[in-house]
Design an enzyme around this catalytic site. Structure first.
Site, PDB file in Angstrom:
ATOM      1  N   PHE A 153       4.989  -2.620 -14.915  1.00  0.00           N
ATOM      2  CA  PHE A 153       4.947  -4.230 -15.234  1.00  0.00           C
ATOM      3  C   PHE A 153       3.773  -4.757 -14.051  1.00  0.00           C
ATOM      4  O   PHE A 153       2.932  -5.760 -14.618  1.00  0.00           O
ATOM      5  CB  PHE A 153       6.168  -4.823 -14.890  1.00  0.00           C
ATOM      6  CG  PHE A 153       7.109  -4.672 -16.158  1.00  0.00           C
ATOM      7  CD1 PHE A 153       6.908  -5.518 -17.409  1.00  0.00           C
ATOM      8  CD2 PHE A 153       8.173  -3.846 -15.820  1.00  0.00           C
ATOM      9  CE1 PHE A 153       7.762  -5.185 -18.235  1.00  0.00           C
ATOM     10  CE2 PHE A 153       9.121  -3.785 -16.916  1.00  0.00           C
ATOM     11  CZ  PHE A 153       8.814  -4.210 -18.252  1.00  0.00           C
ATOM     12  N   GLY A 154       3.918  -4.401 -13.048  1.00  0.00           N
ATOM     13  CA  GLY A 154       2.660  -4.952 -11.959  1.00  0.00           C
ATOM     14  C   GLY A 154       1.301  -4.499 -12.204  1.00  0.00           C
ATOM     15  O   GLY A 154       0.588  -5.617 -12.241  1.00  0.00           O
ATOM     16  N   ASP A 192       7.641  -3.161  -7.232  1.00  0.00           N
ATOM     17  CA  ASP A 192       8.680  -2.559  -6.609  1.00  0.00           C
ATOM     18  C   ASP A 192       8.450  -1.738  -5.457  1.00  0.00           C
ATOM     19  O   ASP A 192       9.313  -1.642  -4.710  1.00  0.00           O
ATOM     20  CB  ASP A 192       9.450  -1.520  -7.524  1.00  0.00           C
ATOM     21  CG  ASP A 192      10.310  -1.982  -8.647  1.00  0.00           C
ATOM     22  OD1 ASP A 192      10.457  -3.146  -8.739  1.00  0.00           O
ATOM     23  OD2 ASP A 192      11.021  -1.294  -9.091  1.00  0.00           O
ATOM     24  N   GLY A 221      -1.024   2.780 -11.162  1.00  0.00           N
ATOM     25  CA  GLY A 221       0.237   2.337 -11.811  1.00  0.00           C
ATOM     26  C   GLY A 221       0.066   1.278 -12.930  1.00  0.00           C
ATOM     27  O   GLY A 221      -0.346   0.371 -12.572  1.00  0.00           O
ATOM     28  N   ALA A 257      11.548  -6.755 -12.887  1.00  0.00           N
ATOM     29  CA  ALA A 257      10.120  -6.927 -13.639  1.00  0.00           C
ATOM     30  C   ALA A 257       9.238  -8.162 -13.324  1.00  0.00           C
ATOM     31  O   ALA A 257       8.157  -8.075 -13.283  1.00  0.00           O
ATOM     32  CB  ALA A 257      10.584  -6.852 -15.111  1.00  0.00           C
ATOM     33  N   GLU A 283      25.043  -1.344 -18.398  1.00  0.00           N
ATOM     34  CA  GLU A 283      24.494  -0.992 -19.595  1.00  0.00           C
ATOM     35  C   GLU A 283      24.656   0.319 -20.082  1.00  0.00           C
ATOM     36  O   GLU A 283      25.051   0.469 -21.252  1.00  0.00           O
ATOM     37  CB  GLU A 283      23.102  -1.601 -19.361  1.00  0.00           C
ATOM     38  CG  GLU A 283      22.634  -2.862 -19.232  1.00  0.00           C
ATOM     39  CD  GLU A 283      21.330  -3.392 -19.139  1.00  0.00           C
ATOM     40  OE1 GLU A 283      21.043  -4.453 -19.201  1.00  0.00           O
ATOM     41  OE2 GLU A 283      20.764  -2.393 -18.804  1.00  0.00           O
ATOM     42  N   VAL A 286      -2.143   9.863  -8.504  1.00  0.00           N
ATOM     43  CA  VAL A 286      -2.793   9.940  -7.301  1.00  0.00           C
ATOM     44  C   VAL A 286      -2.002  10.200  -6.111  1.00  0.00           C
ATOM     45  O   VAL A 286      -0.694  10.055  -5.854  1.00  0.00           O
ATOM     46  CB  VAL A 286      -3.024   8.356  -7.042  1.00  0.00           C
ATOM     47  CG1 VAL A 286      -3.648   8.029  -5.672  1.00  0.00           C
ATOM     48  CG2 VAL A 286      -4.035   7.616  -8.146  1.00  0.00           C
TER      49      VAL A 286
HETATM   50  C1  LIG Z   1      16.709   1.567 -16.146  1.00  0.00           C
HETATM   51  C2  LIG Z   1      16.166   0.363 -15.519  1.00  0.00           C
HETATM   52  C3  LIG Z   1      16.631  -0.916 -16.114  1.00  0.00           C
HETATM   53  C4  LIG Z   1      15.854  -2.023 -15.442  1.00  0.00           C
HETATM   54  N1  LIG Z   1      16.411  -3.293 -16.062  1.00  0.00           N
HETATM   55  C5  LIG Z   1      15.858  -4.519 -15.645  1.00  0.00           C
HETATM   56  C6  LIG Z   1      15.959  -5.669 -16.092  1.00  0.00           C
HETATM   57  O1  LIG Z   1      16.906  -5.887 -17.151  1.00  0.00           O
HETATM   58  N2  LIG Z   1      15.487  -6.784 -15.874  1.00  0.00           N
HETATM   59  C7  LIG Z   1      14.469  -6.669 -14.783  1.00  0.00           C
HETATM   60  O2  LIG Z   1      13.780  -7.608 -14.414  1.00  0.00           O
HETATM   61  N3  LIG Z   1      14.091  -5.562 -14.262  1.00  0.00           N
HETATM   62  C8  LIG Z   1      14.602  -4.433 -14.435  1.00  0.00           C
HETATM   63  N4  LIG Z   1      14.373  -3.173 -14.027  1.00  0.00           N
HETATM   64  C9  LIG Z   1      13.402  -3.045 -13.063  1.00  0.00           C
HETATM   65  C10 LIG Z   1      11.918  -3.113 -13.516  1.00  0.00           C
HETATM   66  O3  LIG Z   1      11.863  -2.267 -14.533  1.00  0.00           O
HETATM   67  C11 LIG Z   1      10.997  -2.859 -12.303  1.00  0.00           C
HETATM   68  O4  LIG Z   1      11.347  -3.724 -11.344  1.00  0.00           O
HETATM   69  C12 LIG Z   1       9.700  -2.937 -12.906  1.00  0.00           C
HETATM   70  O5  LIG Z   1       9.408  -1.932 -13.724  1.00  0.00           O
HETATM   71  C13 LIG Z   1       8.769  -2.764 -11.549  1.00  0.00           C
HETATM   72  O6  LIG Z   1       7.426  -2.672 -12.015  1.00  0.00           O
HETATM   73  P1  LIG Z   1       6.442  -2.104 -10.997  1.00  0.00           P
HETATM   74  O7  LIG Z   1       4.978  -2.174 -11.755  1.00  0.00           O
HETATM   75  O8  LIG Z   1       6.454  -2.062  -9.692  1.00  0.00           O
HETATM   76  O9  LIG Z   1       6.768  -0.261 -11.283  1.00  0.00           O
HETATM   77  P2  LIG Z   1       7.006   0.493 -12.566  1.00  0.00           P
HETATM   78  O10 LIG Z   1       7.256  -0.380 -13.726  1.00  0.00           O
HETATM   79  O11 LIG Z   1       8.091   1.582 -12.042  1.00  0.00           O
HETATM   80  O12 LIG Z   1       5.634   1.127 -13.021  1.00  0.00           O
HETATM   81  C14 LIG Z   1       5.016   2.173 -11.970  1.00  0.00           C
HETATM   82  C15 LIG Z   1       3.947   3.074 -12.538  1.00  0.00           C
HETATM   83  O13 LIG Z   1       3.214   3.785 -11.547  1.00  0.00           O
HETATM   84  C16 LIG Z   1       3.027   4.925 -12.237  1.00  0.00           C
HETATM   85  N5  LIG Z   1       2.835   5.797 -11.162  1.00  0.00           N
HETATM   86  C17 LIG Z   1       3.819   6.219 -10.081  1.00  0.00           C
HETATM   87  N6  LIG Z   1       3.360   6.846  -9.165  1.00  0.00           N
HETATM   88  C18 LIG Z   1       2.137   7.280  -9.490  1.00  0.00           C
HETATM   89  C19 LIG Z   1       1.220   8.003  -9.018  1.00  0.00           C
HETATM   90  N7  LIG Z   1       1.197   8.584  -7.693  1.00  0.00           N
HETATM   91  N8  LIG Z   1      -0.268   7.991  -9.591  1.00  0.00           N
HETATM   92  C20 LIG Z   1      -0.366   7.093 -10.765  1.00  0.00           C
HETATM   93  N9  LIG Z   1       0.644   6.534 -11.288  1.00  0.00           N
HETATM   94  C21 LIG Z   1       1.884   6.614 -10.683  1.00  0.00           C
HETATM   95  C22 LIG Z   1       4.241   5.183 -13.274  1.00  0.00           C
HETATM   96  O14 LIG Z   1       4.023   6.352 -14.236  1.00  0.00           O
HETATM   97  C23 LIG Z   1       4.505   3.939 -13.655  1.00  0.00           C
HETATM   98  O15 LIG Z   1       3.960   3.628 -14.899  1.00  0.00           O
HETATM   99  C24 LIG Z   1      14.963  -2.041 -14.605  1.00  0.00           C
HETATM  100  C25 LIG Z   1      14.615  -0.551 -14.142  1.00  0.00           C
HETATM  101  C26 LIG Z   1      15.268   0.404 -14.719  1.00  0.00           C
HETATM  102  C27 LIG Z   1      14.595   1.544 -14.204  1.00  0.00           C
END
Ligand SMILES: Cc1cc2nc3c(=O)[nH]c(=O)nc-3n(C[C@H](O)[C@H](O)[C@H](O)COP(=O)(O)OP(=O)(O)OC[C@H]3O[C@@H](n4cnc5c(N)ncnc54)[C@H](O)[C@@H]3O)c2cc1C
Length: 455
Positions: free
Chosen positions: A23-24, A321, A20, A332, A183, A88
């Site tokens: 952001f993380g 997340d 993934g 994020a 939004e 995955v």
């Molecule tokens: C519409 C929207 C608006 C938001 N607005 C805000 C905001 O204003 N401020 C804020 O702080 N947060 C906001 N958030 C929340 C923030 O975007 C998330 O908390 C953040 O993106 C989490 O990061 P992450 O790395 O955990 O997951 P994600 O950013 O969701 O990344 C997960 C990644 O894993 C990949 N993935 C998933 N499953 C698999 C798999 N099985 N195999 C390989 N790859 C995989 C996906 O393709 C993706 O690239 C918002 C979220 C959304 C949906």
């Protein structure tokens, strides 16, 4: 087949696999750029998605490229890192290997340390049948689909003679009054009242009805009350109808049914519905829990130790997340900080240094309502209106990945916010109009499904 992982400098190191690249994952990968490790980033998409700006893609302000740069381009200068496209699908915690699928081909990849950062998916609270009629906003595909539905609705309305049906086509319902719902509702209202002037001859886009529904009694429940009130006021000025304490009991192609006592709200005829009401852990969380015996919370997130590792598996980190720790929100900033923490812990271990627990620094939260209006909390500071919007602008530009993206985004914002334009309005065969039947004008389609939508 086993993955052809390797670094361009040919050295063999401790193998860190990051699943993934949201952001993380991205912040973990970057924090490992100088570590004594060989990093492989696996993501099922080829882009790093800036989810907080998805609503601007869905309402025609920004293009895909501005909020979703290619991962391999973002990490191109990081010589110890390889980027692989792959979904995955399974984890073997004993063999320390992952099952992956790429465009139909299956392969495996082995790790010494694993960082799982696959984020969250939309939750319909057990009513998954709502998804076809009311897409959520989580991925690039979702945003492009919603964009096509929004602009498709205006196209249908322009040639609709029946006033009642035209009203339905021009009613947009957003379910969920958290930041995403607020939004979306704000931007649909602004789009119709401000940006579509002179574009139509039969309809007046300013007559659009935008309905925002939430089962709770609050708009932006995670914000302080004073900012909630300001958000409600700003939405009211834009003409958004807000109905709180209203649960959605049904959604189909025709419209939305609710639990409201008000007969006028029990059925809301609407073509375009958007679901912004809930999240659940990405499905890989379940596979990880089964493979490691880890406990999950109600949303399916993995309960981790205070160093972000899975209990009994110090070699597996869960960040962002997908991680359940101390009731931290799915935002994020948590994802970025936990990703960096995982990376630093790996480096510390390899260098024989003592490890530290993860401590989250809350930097505040923000939501935009319309151009020049946002609500922001930064520590004790509360900002709203134009000052809030300036803070929002600064933070979003700071975190947008890539110089080119920032420049392009500033240009698009100038067009949309200072001017009136919405340049990104293309409806393609893949989204919205893919199977529009060729019909004589008098028999033209009147509802979404006939335009090839997934209903
Ligand atoms: C519409 C929207 C608006 C938001 N607005 C805000 C905001 O204003 N401020 C804020 O702080 N947060 C906001 N958030 C929340 C923030 O975007 C998330 O908390 C953040 O993106 C989490 O990061 P992450 O790395 O955990 O997951 P994600 O950013 O969701 O990344 C997960 C990644 O894993 C990949 N993935 C998933 N499953 C698999 C798999 N099985 N195999 C390989 N790859 C995989 C996906 O393709 C993706 O690239 C918002 C979220 C959304 C949906």
């Amino acid at each position: 087949m086993t993955s052809p992982t390797g670094t361009t400098d040919g050295t063999a190191h401790h193998r860190v696999v990051i699943v993934g690249c949201g952001f993380g994952g991205l912040f973990a990968a970057r924090a490992l750029r100088r570590g004594p490790v060989q990093v492989t980033v696996v993501d099922r998409t080829n882009h790093h998605l800036f989810q907080p700006l998805l609503y601007q893609l869905a309402t025609g302000i920004l293009s895909s490229g501005e909020i979703a740069p290619p991962i391999r381009d973002v990490l191109r200068r990081q010589r110890n890192t390889q980027v692989l496209l792959g979904d995955v699908t399974g984890i073997d915690a004993d063999r320390r290997s992952l099952a992956v699928q790429t465009l139909g081909s299956q392969w495996e990849i082995e790790y010494d340390t694993l960082i799982v950062a696959t984020g969250a998916a939309q939750s319909y609270f057990g009513r998954d049948e709502f998804a076809a009629a009311a897409p959520g906003l989580k991925t690039l595909d979702d945003a492009l689909e919603i964009r096509s539905r929004i602009f498709g609705a205006f196209e249908l309305a322009e040639r609709e003679a029946d006033p009642e049906e035209r009203r339905r086509l021009m009613t947009f319902v957003v379910v969920g009054a958290g930041p995403t719902g607020v939004e979306m509702a704000g931007q649909i209202a602004e789009l119709s009242r401000r940006s579509l002037g002179h574009n139509f001859r039969s309809i007046d886009p300013r007559q659009v009805r935008v309905v925002l529904l939430d089962g709770s009694q609050q708009v932006l429940a995670s914000f302080p009350e004073s900012l909630q009130r300001r958000a409600v006021k700003a939405l009211g000025r834009l003409g958004v109808e807000i109905h709180l304490g209203v649960r959605v009991t049904g959604i189909d192609a025709h419209g939305v049914e609710t639990s409201s006592d008000d007969p006028a709200l029990q059925t809301v005829p609407s073509l375009v519905k958007i679901w912004a009401a809930g999240v659940q852990a990405s499905p890989l969380g379940q596979a990880l829990a089964e493979a490691t015996g880890a406990a999950v919370d109600r949303a399916g997130r993995i309960k981790v130790r205070d160093d972000c590792t899975v209990p009994g598996h110090p070699e597996i980190f869960v960040v962002g997340d997908l991680m359940a720790l101390d009731e931290l929100p799915g935002v994020a900033e948590v994802a970025m900080q936990s990703g960096i923490h995982a990376a630093r812990t790996i480096t510390r271990r390899l260098r024989g240094k003592a490890e530290k627990p993860f401590r989250y620094r809350d930097l505040g939260s923000m939501a935009t309502i319309s151009r020049f209006r946002a609500v922001v909390t930064l520590g004790r500071l509360r900002l709203s209106g134009f000052m809030g919007w300036l803070a929002w602008l600064f933070v979003h530009l700071a975190f947008l990945t890539g110089f080119k993206n920032r420049v392009a985004t500033i240009a698009s914002w100038t067009v949309a916010f200072v001017g009136h334009g919405r340049p990104e309005r293309a409806i393609t065969a893949h989204q919205g109009l893919r199977s529009a039947p060729a019909q004589p004008a008098e028999a033209a389609p009147r509802v979404g499904p006939e335009l090839g939508w997934r209903e």
